[in-house]
Write a protein that holds these residues in place. Structure first.
Motif, PDB file in Angstrom:
ATOM      1  N   MET A   1       0.815  -1.190   0.000  1.00 44.52           N
ATOM      2  CA  MET A   1       0.000   0.000   0.000  1.00 44.52           C
ATOM      3  C   MET A   1       0.861   1.257   0.000  1.00 44.52           C
ATOM      4  SD  MET A   1      -3.111   0.670  -0.088  1.00 44.52           S
ATOM      5  CE  MET A   1      -4.260   1.941   0.136  1.00 44.52           C
ATOM      6  N   CYS A   2       1.988   1.217   0.741  1.00 44.02           N
ATOM      7  CA  CYS A   2       2.837   2.398   0.860  1.00 44.02           C
ATOM      8  C   CYS A   2       3.525   2.776  -0.448  1.00 44.02           C
ATOM      9  CB  CYS A   2       3.892   2.188   1.933  1.00 44.02           C
ATOM     10  SG  CYS A   2       3.191   2.094   3.572  1.00 44.02           S
ATOM     11  N   SER A   3       3.653   1.828  -1.360  1.00 44.76           N
ATOM     12  CA  SER A   3       4.361   2.132  -2.604  1.00 44.76           C
ATOM     13  C   SER A   3       3.430   2.504  -3.754  1.00 44.76           C
ATOM     14  CB  SER A   3       5.251   0.955  -2.998  1.00 44.76           C
ATOM     15  OG  SER A   3       4.454  -0.183  -3.213  1.00 44.76           O
ATOM     16  N   ILE A   4       2.124   2.540  -3.506  1.00 37.72           N
ATOM     17  CA  ILE A   4       1.190   2.970  -4.543  1.00 37.72           C
ATOM     18  C   ILE A   4       1.450   4.448  -4.831  1.00 37.72           C
ATOM     19  CG2 ILE A   4      -1.244   3.417  -5.056  1.00 37.72           C
ATOM     20  CD1 ILE A   4      -1.929   0.923  -3.458  1.00 37.72           C
TER      21      ILE A   4
END
Length: 158
Positions: free
Chosen positions: A1-4
């Motif tokens: 999710m953090c790299s979206i």
């Protein structure tokens, strides 16, 4: 999710929220992204005119889309605004950055609120300490006694 949308993290762009506009400048905080902090830091104007806009004094401005059109257009150029840095953070480079940074900045300590050494001040359990009295009267409490002690101890160790 953090790299979206990870590519957006490194955009040099205006961040717009109704009346407020601030620039996101990843080149100034590259270390937060695990990248090498470059120095000297590339100058970037954050616009004096932008900071003069005050919602209280300019209440007639309600069409923020029109008012901030230039910044919205700049945001829409997303692909052209990415900060390019593929060098990873290393402690060696960061120490070099800190040496540079300390040479181009100034630190000014405010006057102490008490002449007493920090280590000799009474416990905060006692509600009549100089700190507590000054805080109750609305004075802004400074960290100068603590910093003064740190400097004094550091000089003794040298």
């Amino acid at each position: 999710m953090c790299s979206i949308d990870e590519d957006i993290y490194l955009m040099r762009c205006p961040l717009i929220c109704f009346y407020a506009v601030e620039y996101h400048l990843p080149h100034r905080v590259a270390r937060q992204f695990g990248l090498r902090q470059e120095f000297p830091v590339e100058p970037f104007s954050t616009s004096i005119e932008l900071h003069k806009f005050d919602r209280q004094r300019q209440k007639k401005v309600t069409d923020f889309e029109t008012h901030h059109r230039d910044y919205i257009d700049e945001w829409n150029q997303q692909g052209d605004l990415n900060y390019e840095n593929d060098q990873a953070h290393t402690n060696y480079n960061f120490r070099r950055y800190l040496i540079w940074y300390s040479g181009v900045t100034r630190c000014k300590l405010k006057g102490q609120w008490t002449a007493a050494d920090y280590a000799e001040q009474e416990s905060s359990d006692d509600e009549d300490t100089a700190f507590d009295i000054a805080a109750r009267h609305g004075s802004q409490i400074e960290a100068a006694p603590i910093l003064d002690r740190v400097v004094t101890i550091s000089l003794i160790k040298l």
